[in-house]
Design a protein around this motif. Structure first.
Motif, PDB file in Angstrom:
ATOM      1  N   PHE A 155     -55.336 -38.045   1.170  1.00  0.00           N
ATOM      2  CA  PHE A 155     -56.004 -39.160   1.851  1.00  0.00           C
ATOM      3  C   PHE A 155     -55.044 -39.999   2.690  1.00  0.00           C
ATOM      4  CE2 PHE A 155     -55.570 -43.055  -1.142  1.00  0.00           C
ATOM      5  CZ  PHE A 155     -54.360 -42.624  -1.653  1.00  0.00           C
ATOM      6  N   MET A 156     -55.629 -40.880   3.521  1.00  0.00           N
ATOM      7  CA  MET A 156     -54.850 -41.760   4.383  1.00  0.00           C
ATOM      8  C   MET A 156     -54.277 -42.944   3.618  1.00  0.00           C
ATOM      9  SD  MET A 156     -57.706 -41.912   7.443  1.00  0.00           S
ATOM     10  CE  MET A 156     -56.774 -42.984   8.533  1.00  0.00           C
ATOM     11  N   GLY A 157     -54.932 -43.317   2.534  1.00  0.00           N
ATOM     12  CA  GLY A 157     -54.558 -44.497   1.757  1.00  0.00           C
ATOM     13  C   GLY A 157     -55.799 -45.226   1.314  1.00  0.00           C
ATOM     14  N   TYR A 158     -55.597 -46.325   0.598  1.00  0.00           N
ATOM     15  CA  TYR A 158     -56.725 -47.140   0.147  1.00  0.00           C
ATOM     16  C   TYR A 158     -57.025 -48.223   1.177  1.00  0.00           C
ATOM     17  CZ  TYR A 158     -56.009 -44.977  -4.430  1.00  0.00           C
ATOM     18  OH  TYR A 158     -55.876 -44.077  -5.454  1.00  0.00           O
ATOM     19  N   ASP A 206     -43.896 -40.561  -0.344  1.00  0.00           N
ATOM     20  CA  ASP A 206     -43.268 -39.501   0.456  1.00  0.00           C
ATOM     21  C   ASP A 206     -44.237 -38.351   0.736  1.00  0.00           C
ATOM     22  OD1 ASP A 206     -40.840 -40.904   0.497  1.00  0.00           O
ATOM     23  OD2 ASP A 206     -40.171 -39.983  -1.385  1.00  0.00           O
ATOM     24  N   GLY A 207     -45.476 -38.690   0.979  1.00  0.00           N
ATOM     25  CA  GLY A 207     -46.486 -37.684   1.303  1.00  0.00           C
ATOM     26  C   GLY A 207     -47.095 -36.999   0.103  1.00  0.00           C
ATOM     27  N   TRP A 208     -46.593 -37.287  -1.102  1.00  0.00           N
ATOM     28  CA  TRP A 208     -47.111 -36.675  -2.314  1.00  0.00           C
ATOM     29  C   TRP A 208     -48.137 -37.590  -2.985  1.00  0.00           C
ATOM     30  CZ3 TRP A 208     -46.183 -31.755  -3.975  1.00  0.00           C
ATOM     31  CH2 TRP A 208     -45.123 -31.068  -3.373  1.00  0.00           C
ATOM     32  N   LEU A 209     -49.298 -37.042  -3.255  1.00  0.00           N
ATOM     33  CA  LEU A 209     -50.339 -37.760  -3.986  1.00  0.00           C
ATOM     34  C   LEU A 209     -50.027 -37.690  -5.476  1.00  0.00           C
ATOM     35  CD1 LEU A 209     -53.112 -39.081  -4.433  1.00  0.00           C
ATOM     36  CD2 LEU A 209     -54.133 -36.803  -4.254  1.00  0.00           C
TER      37      LEU A 209
END
Length: 592
Positions: free
Chosen positions: A418-421, A434-437
Motif C-alpha cells: 500500500f501507499m500508506g495510511y 524501507d519498502g517492506w510491509l
C-alpha cells in the motif's frame, strides 16, 4: 499509457459488448447486464459525480450490502479521478460518522433507510457531506441532500461525455484509487491507501495462480468494504471478464449458491466451517450402504486431492474409483452445497483449521487458503492448484517478496504494498519501513517455501512467568472439538492459560440427543462441560508444550458475534472487547 482497472473495464466493453457482465435477482429471476451496458452505467455515474462537484482526489463513501449500485459507484468514483471508501453495514452510526468525516466525503451512497438513519443521526458532525445517494428501491423524501438512484443517474446528463474521457485519460497509476478502512481489533479504523497500480497489478498477477476465464462466475456476498471481496467482485472481474452474481442478502446466500453454482467462491473460514458442519451432520445420519459408500468415497477423495495438490492426476485403478465416487457421492454433495461447478474455492481473512480443509478435500472440494491483509492489497501468500499444503498459507504471491524478520515477523515487498495510511504518517512509518510491509504476524517457512502463520506479534500472551505464547494455534485446536463454535485464550500476566468457549448449537443438540441429555442452558450442563474437559485433556493439550496447556475454561451462554461487538466484520476476535466484557467470568477462572 495507463492500464488501470477503469481502462480494463472499457476494454471488456469493447471486446465482449454483448456478453453478460453481472446478474442480479429481480422478480424471482436472475437478470443479466451486458458488458456494454455495465460500462455505460459506470460512465453515467461518473458524469453524475462530476455534476455533483466531485473533483480529482475527492473520496466517495459507500455503505450497503453487495449490489450493482455499490460497484458502479466504486468504479465511477475512481473513473473521475477520485477514490472510494466502503463502510461495513454493521458499523454503528458513530463509526460511520468517523469514516465519512475522516475521508472528507462530499458524496455517500446508502443502501436503505436503516443506513440513512445512521447518517441522519450524525448529520451535524459531517461538515463535508453534500449529497446522499440512495440505492434502487429507496427514496428519502423531504431531505434536500438526498437523491434516489434514478435522480442521481439523471444528473449525469448535465456533464458531457468528453469530460469523463478527459478524467480517464488523466488517471495516473501512482494515484490513490481506493481507501480500505481496516475493521481493526483495537482503536479507530485506519484508511489503507491503494493506488491504481496496486489494484491493477495484484489483479493481473492472479493469472499465475488461477486460470480465470470469461465463462467463470462468482457469487458476491461478503462485505465489499473488504479488499478480498473487492478483488474478486471488481478488479479481477474487470481484468479477466468473468461474470458476477450479486447475492440477494446475507440470509439468501445458501439459496443463491444452489441456483448459481459458481466456479469461483471466496469465503472466510466460518463459511467453510458451516459447509463442514452441515455435511458432517448429514453423513452422521447415513446408515447401511449409504454410509459405507460415503466413507469409501471420502477415502478416494483424500487420495486424489493429495495427488492434485502436488500437481499430479489419478491414474489406473484410482482414476476408475474416482469416477465412480464422483457419480455416487461427490457430484450429489457438491450440487446440494451449490458447488457442483466450483473450480477455485478460496479461504482467507483469518486462519482456517486444517481439519476443515482435510474434511472438504474428502468431498472432492479443494479450498485454497490465502494469507494477506488490506495493506498488501489482499494476498501475501496463497496456496494454488498443484501447489497446496493444508496447514500452510502457501508460497509468496507471484512477483512479490516475502521474508521473515529477526523476530519471525512476516515482511512483504512488491507492487501490491500500500501507499500508506490516509492522514496517518506515524502509523505508516511504523508499518512501512524501507519498502517492506511489516505485517505484525509471526510465521515460519518450510523447506519448499510454504508459509505457516504462528501467531500475531500484538496478540502474543506473556504469562506472569515470562513465557511468550501465541494463542491462535491453541484456539484453533479448541475449535476442532465437536461442541465448540469459538474460543479465546486468556493468560496475559497470569500464572497459566484458560479459555472462554462458545458452543455450536447443532453439535450440542446432536450430542444431547445421542446421550439422552434433557434440558436447556447447555453452557451449564455437567455432561457438556465434562465432554469439553475430556476434549481439552485428550485432544488439545496433547498438541502443545506444558506451558501452553489450557488449565481451565468457562462456557459462555452465547456465541461471539459482530452485532455483540466481539467480532470484527471479517469475524476476527476483538480480544480487548471480549476480555473486558467477560472480566468477571475470567476472574472466576483464577480465583482459586
Amino acid at each position: 499509457m495507463a492500464e488501470t482497472i477503469l481502462h480494463r473495464l472499457h476494454e471488456q466493453g469493447r471486446t465482449r459488448p454483448n456478453a453478460p457482465a453481472y446478474y442480479h435477482k429481480a422478480n424471482g429471476a436472475w437478470v443479466a447486464t451486458l458488458w456494454r451496458d455495465y460500462v455505460a452505467q459506470v460512465r453515467q455515474a461518473g458524469r453524475a459525480l462530476i455534476a455533483l462537484g466531485v473533483e480529482p482526489g475527492d473520496i466517495v463513501c459507500i455503505l450497503g450490502f453487495n449490489r450493482p449500485e455499490w460497484v458502479i459507484m466504486d468504479l465511477a468514483g475512481m473513473l473521475v479521478g477520485g477514490a472510494t471508501a466502503g463502510i461495513y453495514t454493521t458499523n454503528s452510526a458513530g463509526e460511520v460518522q468517523y469514516i465519512t468525516n475522516h475521508a472528507e466525503a462530499k458524496v455517500i451512497l446508502l443502501e436503505d433507510e436503516g443506513q440513512w438513519e445512521k447518517i441522519d443521526q450524525e448529520r451535524d458532525n459531517l461538515p463535508h457531506l453534500k449529497h446522499i445517494i440512495m440505492m434502487k428501491g429507496t427514496k428519502i423524501d423531504n431531505d434536500p441532500m438526498a437523491l434516489s438512484w434514478d435522480e442521481f443517474m439523471a444528473k449525469g446528463d448535465e456533464t458531457d461525455e468528453s469530460e469523463v474521457d478527459a478524467r480517464l485519460d488523466a488517471l495516473k497509476m501512482e494515484d490513490m484509487a481506493t481507501l480500505i478502512y481496516t475493521s481493526g481489533t483495537t482503536g479507530p479504523p485506519k484508511g489503507v491507501m491503494l493506488s491504481h497500480e496496486t489494484l491493477a497489478w495484484t489483479a493481473k498477477q492472479a493469472r499465475f495462480v488461477f486460470d480465470l476465464q470469461p465463462d467463470d462466475s462468482t457469487l458476491s456476498y461478503l462485505p465489499l468494504s473488504h479488499i478480498a471481496e473487492q478483488m474478486f467482485t471488481i478488479h479481477a472481474q474487470a481484468t479477466f471478464g468473468y461474470q458476477v452474481y450479486y447475492a440477494e442478502s446475507g440470509l439468501k446466500v445458501a439459496d443463491n449458491l444452489k441456483e448459481v453454482q459458481p466456479s469461483i467462491l471466496f469465503g472466510v473460514p466460518r463459511v467453510w466451517e458451516r459447509f463442514h458442519d452441515g455435511v458432517r451432520a448429514r453423513l452422521a445420519e447415513a446408515t447401511g450402504a449409504r454410509a459405507k459408500i460415503a466413507e469409501w468415497a471420502q477415502g478416494v477423495g483424500h487420495q486424489v486431492t493429495g495427488l492434485r495438490n502436488q500437481g499430479q492426476e489419478p491414474a489406473g485403478l484410482l482414476a476408475i474409483q474416482y469416477a465412480i465416487a464422483n457419480k455416487l457421492f461427490f457430484s450429489k454433495v457438491k450440487e446440494a452445497l451449490g458447488l457442483s461447478r466450483a473450480i477455485y474455492c478460496v479461504s482467507g481473512a483469518a486462519p482456517i483449521p486444517p481439519h476443515i480443509l482435510e474434511f472438504l478435500a474428502g468431498l472432492d472440494l479443494v479450498v485454497y487458503e490465502i494469507y494477506g491483509q488490506s495493506e498488501g492489497c489482499g494476498p501475501t501468500t496463497t496456496n494454488r492448484p498443484s501447489m497446496t499444503k493444508f496447514g500452510t498459507v502457501g508460497p509468496a504471491w507471484p512477483g512479490s517478496e516475502v521474508r521473515l524478520g529477526d523476530d519471525g515477523e512476516i515482511l512483504m515487498k512488491g507492487p501490491n504494498v500500500f501507499m500508506g495510511y490516509y492522514k496517518n504518517p506515524e502509523a505508516t512509518a511504523e508499518t512501512l519501513i524501507d519498502g517492506w510491509l511489516h505485517s505484525g504476524d509471526l510465521g515460519k517457512f518450510d523447506s519448499d517455501g510454504y508459509l505457516s502463520i504462528v501467531g500475531r506479534k500484538k496478540e502474543i500472551i506473556i504469562t506472569s512467568g515470562g513465557k511468550n505464547i501465541a494463542p491462535k494455534n491453541i484456539e484453533a485446536a479448541l475449535r476442532k472439538l465437536d461442541l465448540v463454535a469459538n474460543a479465546i485464550i486468556v493468560g496475559e500476566q497470569r500464572r497459566f492459560l484458560t479459555a472462554l468457549i462458545t458452543l455450536s448449537p447443532e453439535a450440542v443438540e446432536k450430542f444431547a440427543q445421542d446421550n439422552n441429555i434433557q434440558g436447556g442452558n447447555w453452557h451449564e450442563n455437567p455432561a457438556i462441560v465434562a465432554e469439553i474437559q475430556r476434549g481439552i485433556d485428550e485432544e488439545v493439550n496433547r498438541e502443545f508444550a506444558r506451558v501452553e496447556h489450557v488449565r481451565g475454561f468457562r462456557i459462555l451462554p452465547e456465541d461471539f458475534s459482530v452485532e455483540g461487538g466481539e467480532l470484527t466484520p471479517t469475524l476476527k476476535l476483538k480480544r480487548a472487547v471480549i476480555y473486558n466484557k467477560y472480566a468477571d467470568t475470567i476472574e472466576t477462572l483464577y480465583d482459586s
